[in-house]
Motif scaffolding. Structure first.
Motif, PDB file in Angstrom:
ATOM      1  N   LEU A   9       1.183  -1.346   0.150  1.00 16.99           N
ATOM      2  CA  LEU A   9       0.127  -0.310   0.593  1.00 16.99           C
ATOM      3  C   LEU A   9       0.759   1.507   0.218  1.00 16.99           C
ATOM      4  N   ASN A  10       1.677   1.462   0.791  1.00 13.62           N
ATOM      5  CA  ASN A  10       2.595   2.657   1.650  1.00 13.62           C
ATOM      6  C   ASN A  10       3.966   2.392  -0.176  1.00 13.62           C
ATOM      7  N   ASP A  11       4.418   1.326  -0.433  1.00  6.87           N
ATOM      8  CA  ASP A  11       4.866   1.026  -1.720  1.00  6.87           C
ATOM      9  C   ASP A  11       4.455   2.034  -2.841  1.00  6.87           C
ATOM     10  N   GLU A  12       3.187   1.896  -3.137  1.00  5.12           N
ATOM     11  CA  GLU A  12       2.767   1.904  -4.299  1.00  5.12           C
ATOM     12  C   GLU A  12       2.287   3.097  -4.227  1.00  5.12           C
ATOM     13  N   LYS A  17       3.421   8.885  -3.139  1.00  2.00           N
ATOM     14  CA  LYS A  17       4.803   8.798  -3.855  1.00  2.00           C
ATOM     15  C   LYS A  17       4.826  10.684  -4.067  1.00  2.00           C
ATOM     16  N   SER A  18       4.088  11.077  -4.905  1.00  3.66           N
ATOM     17  CA  SER A  18       3.277  12.317  -5.691  1.00  3.66           C
ATOM     18  C   SER A  18       3.607  13.454  -4.960  1.00  3.66           C
ATOM     19  N   ARG A  19       3.454  13.624  -3.708  1.00  4.95           N
ATOM     20  CA  ARG A  19       3.151  14.638  -1.684  1.00  4.95           C
ATOM     21  C   ARG A  19       4.643  14.192  -2.078  1.00  4.95           C
ATOM     22  N   MET A  20       5.164  13.115  -1.720  1.00  2.00           N
ATOM     23  CA  MET A  20       6.775  13.432  -1.299  1.00  2.00           C
ATOM     24  C   MET A  20       8.072  13.385  -2.091  1.00  2.00           C
ATOM     25  N   ALA A  21       7.476  13.023  -3.727  1.00  2.00           N
ATOM     26  CA  ALA A  21       8.585  13.615  -4.560  1.00  2.00           C
ATOM     27  C   ALA A  21       7.956  15.358  -4.559  1.00  2.00           C
ATOM     28  N   ALA A  22       6.495  16.122  -4.785  1.00  2.00           N
ATOM     29  CA  ALA A  22       6.559  17.552  -4.912  1.00  2.00           C
ATOM     30  C   ALA A  22       7.471  17.999  -3.836  1.00  2.00           C
TER      31      ALA A  22
END
Length: 144
Positions: A9-12, A17-22
């Motif tokens: 769930l958290n890995d995908e 992930k998009s918020r962390m990258a942003a």
């Protein structure tokens, strides 16, 4: 109480992930822009205003995919700094802003900083991943 969740769930999770990258990218740009008294959203806004092509604050907000209230707050900051000024032709929702001479100078000063950040991230990702990320982000933005 513990809820059984899928292992990946958290890995995908695209939201996570998009918020962390942003946030990571935003931190990088904000750090480089801090000496100029700007945040990344404000720099992008200056670039958009400098490029023209919008007929109102609402159309500018749509172009940048910002909520109108966030757009209004950022415009107010840039206006207080003397970087933008409203055109005389519109009011309220139909208001259009232009760069002042001070704003044009700020854009000239921050553009190399912006380009440096882009080049650094591109170098860290490599040319192939850079292109893949660009393509994926454009496709993801079109989903909404």
């Amino acid at each position: 109480m513990t809820i059984a969740l899928p292992d990946a769930l958290n890995d995908e999770c695209l939201v996570l992930k998009s918020r962390m990258a942003a946030r990571a990218i935003t931190r990088r740009y904000n750090l480089l822009l801090k000496p100029y008294g700007l945040q990344s959203t404000q720099a992008s806004l200056l670039f958009c205003i400098g490029g023209g092509g919008f007929q109102s604050v609402s159309s500018l907000a749509r172009q940048m995919d910002l909520e109108r209230s966030a757009m209004t707050r950022n415009l107010a900051v840039l206006q207080r700094q003397g970087l933008i000024a409203p055109n005389k032709t519109g009011q309220g929702r139909m208001q259009v802003f232009s760069l002042t001479s001070q704003g044009e100078e700020k854009v000239r000063r921050i553009l190399p900083v912006w380009q440096k950040a882009q080049k650094e991230i591109r170098g860290e990702l490599g040319a192939n991943d850079w292109q893949a990320v660009q393509k994926a982000l454009s496709r993801m933005a079109a989903i909404g």
